[in-house]
Design a protein around this motif. Structure first.
Motif, PDB file in Angstrom:
ATOM      1  N   SER A 220       0.836  -1.193   0.000  1.00  0.00           N
ATOM      2  CA  SER A 220       0.000   0.000   0.000  1.00  0.00           C
ATOM      3  C   SER A 220       0.873   1.246   0.000  1.00  0.00           C
ATOM      4  O   SER A 220       2.084   1.167   0.277  1.00  0.00           O
ATOM      5  CB  SER A 220      -0.886   0.004   1.245  1.00  0.00           C
ATOM      6  N   PRO A 221       0.299   2.426  -0.287  1.00  0.00           N
ATOM      7  CA  PRO A 221       1.088   3.665  -0.198  1.00  0.00           C
ATOM      8  C   PRO A 221       1.750   3.832   1.172  1.00  0.00           C
ATOM      9  O   PRO A 221       2.893   4.280   1.258  1.00  0.00           O
ATOM     10  CB  PRO A 221       0.045   4.754  -0.462  1.00  0.00           C
ATOM     11  N   GLN A 261      -5.718   6.167 -10.855  1.00  0.00           N
ATOM     12  CA  GLN A 261      -4.954   5.349  -9.907  1.00  0.00           C
ATOM     13  C   GLN A 261      -3.601   5.989  -9.613  1.00  0.00           C
ATOM     14  O   GLN A 261      -3.138   5.994  -8.463  1.00  0.00           O
ATOM     15  CB  GLN A 261      -4.734   3.945 -10.475  1.00  0.00           C
ATOM     16  N   LYS A 262      -2.960   6.543 -10.650  1.00  0.00           N
ATOM     17  CA  LYS A 262      -1.680   7.214 -10.448  1.00  0.00           C
ATOM     18  C   LYS A 262      -1.836   8.412  -9.521  1.00  0.00           C
ATOM     19  O   LYS A 262      -1.041   8.616  -8.601  1.00  0.00           O
ATOM     20  CB  LYS A 262      -1.104   7.680 -11.791  1.00  0.00           C
ATOM     21  N   LEU A 265      -2.326   7.253  -5.971  1.00  0.00           N
ATOM     22  CA  LEU A 265      -1.083   6.743  -5.405  1.00  0.00           C
ATOM     23  C   LEU A 265      -0.143   7.875  -5.027  1.00  0.00           C
ATOM     24  O   LEU A 265       0.447   7.879  -3.941  1.00  0.00           O
ATOM     25  CB  LEU A 265      -0.408   5.798  -6.403  1.00  0.00           C
TER      26      LEU A 265
END
Length: 494
Positions: A220-221, A261-262, A265
């Motif tokens: 995860s991040p 998504q980018k 993130l």
């Protein structure tokens, strides 16, 4: 603008009028003009900062930022402090970023720490992130952050140079310890203790640094932020720079992911990395010195790399002028390196399609000519070529003329050029005709045995023209980009 202002004074269509006034001021850059017209009476705005509609408060605050009146700064700060609606707090800070916020510096830092500690719902998270970003913008502008100085020129460093995929060896062989070089898909990886000897090499596009001891990121991040914060990234950055202060960074994700998504993130990882590094790493929308680049692999993990903007790349600083069709300087430099064995000192060199002069300037880097001449049908190109050559300290003569109308009393020894592409000339027939004219022209200006270096994205057309003319023989062909079909052809006039 007067209509919107009158509506605000009368309390009519407040939301639309506040928005309209803000957009009109930004479009016409008339904030300071409006401030003069109001002659110090800003009560219409200061009163509306207390209005019940948050969108009215938001846009009025942004208008006040555009006015640039110091008397409004404390009013905006007080309104920001009492604002309870999360999604508009960042807008007060955007307005305050137009002012010197030194009096509020400690309060800004305290608020940033507070936002790290508070528990937020998923719906509130993006608004908190926006406020944090706006706080950092104010902080960067107010503190006028000192830049880091790169000092690790003679430290032992692992380096990755991104290069042309077809010619990785061209860069590898210029390194002074080529046996320690590892070829990657699109670059070369090596260890050096003399970065000063590496930096001037002209055939790489970017210089990156692996994070010592951290080959891959996953999870995860939050997990990735923990991996980065507890890695050797910060010690590496501190080793390479002399100032002891936070590093401002940006995140760049290069992976097969949907755009949303980018974005998600980047936001989550940047925020988590700030917290995990105790704010020794600060994500900055502008003014960053470090790029943390995450390159995705097939397994869904990321290779973390660092790009240091504290290392100034001045290799092609002469190229201040360009055109949409101009060749990239690094490509011109690669071409000249590849054909260096066919170029000679003291040659008289002509580029009949010189554009902004890049090919001639890079030709000068390989071997010193006795004369450089550039011809182009576009006056703008010739003007820009003269400027670029002056900045590169390369003496060249540039002529605004169709190449077929240019001759010289002394024949040329070399012709180096970036030939126009079919895509630029709209069709294959026109580029074939142009190449035919070019080959017919060469004997008029070049001596027997002259060397021609031609870069073309239409190799098949040029090869066919050469075969048809019969006055030339090809010495060497280099593929520059197989996917695009671009080649460099070295041939000679019989």
């Amino acid at each position: 603008m007067n209509k919107y202002l009158d509506n605000l004074k009368k309390g009519v269509d407040l939301r639309e009028s506040a928005l309209g006034l803000k957009e009109e001021i930004r479009k016409t850059h008339s904030g300071k003009t409006l401030a003069k017209e109001l002659a110090g009476d800003f009560s219409v705005f200061t009163e509306l900062l207390k209005h019940e509609d948050p969108k009215v408060r938001k846009n009025v605050a942004l208008v006040m930022g555009e006015l640039g009146e110091e008397s409004l700064k404390p009013v905006l700060w007080e309104a920001y402090q009492r604002e309870e609606i999360l999604y508009i707090r960042a807008d007060y800070l955007k307005a305050l970023s137009q002012y010197d916020c030194t009096p509020y510096l400690e309060a800004i830092k305290a608020r940033m720490e507070e936002l790290d500690r508070i528990a937020v719902t998923p719906e509130e998270e993006k608004h908190v992130y926006c406020e944090q970003t706006a706080l950092k913008t104010v902080l960067v502008k107010t503190e006028k952050i000192r830049k880091h100085t790169f000092t690790a020129w003679h430290e032992r460093l692992e380096v990755i140079l991104l290069v042309n995929r077809e010619h990785r060896e061209a860069t590898a062989e210029q390194l002074y310890q080529p046996e320690k070089v590892r070829l990657l898909a699109g670059g070369v990886r090596f260890v050096t203790d003399n970065l000063e000897r590496v930096q001037p090499i002209r055939t790489y596009t970017e210089m990156l640094f692996p994070i010592p001891g951290l080959e891959l990121l996953e999870g995860s991040p939050q997990n990735m932020a923990e991996q980065l914060a507890h890695s050797q990234m910060l010690p590496f950055l501190k080793k390479c720079h002399k100032e002891d202060q936070p590093f401002y960074f940006r995140l760049e994700v290069r992976a097969q992911m949907a755009p949303e998504q980018k974005v998600d993130l980047v936001k989550k990882l940047a925020r988590a990395l700030e917290k995990e590094s105790d704010r020794q790493l600060l994500n900055a929308p502008g003014g960053y010195e470090i790029e943390l680049r995450l390159v995705g692999n097939r397994e869904g993990r990321f290779i973390p790399l660092l790009k240091l903007f504290t290392i100034k790349d001045r290799r092609f600083s002469y190229r201040v002028e360009s055109l949409p069709v101009s060749i990239a300087p690094v490509n011109a430099a690669l071409i000249m390196y590849l054909v260096k064995d066919y170029l000679r000192e003291g040659a008289r060199v002509l580029d009949p399609f010189c554009g902004v002069g890049t090919m001639l300037i890079e030709r000068r880097q390989v071997a010193t000519p006795s004369a450089l001449y550039g011809v182009d049908i576009m006056e703008e190109a010739v003007r820009k070529a003269r400027k670029n050559s002056s900045l590169a300290h390369v003496r060249s003569d540039y002529i605004h003329r169709n190449f077929v109308d240019f001759t010289h009393e002394k024949p040329f020894d070399e012709i180096v050029t970036n030939l126009p592409a079919a895509s630029r000339l709209r069709n294959v027939e026109s580029v074939a005709a142009l190449y035919d004219r070019f080959l017919e022209y060469i004997p008029r200006v070049a001596r027997s045995g002259a060397t021609i270096v031609a870069y073309t994205p239409d190799y098949g057309i040029l090869k066919h023209s050469l075969e048809e003319h019969g006055r030339y023989y090809i010495k060497k062909t280099f593929c520059i980009n197989e996917r695009e079909g671009s080649f460099v052809v070295v041939f000679r006039l019989k």
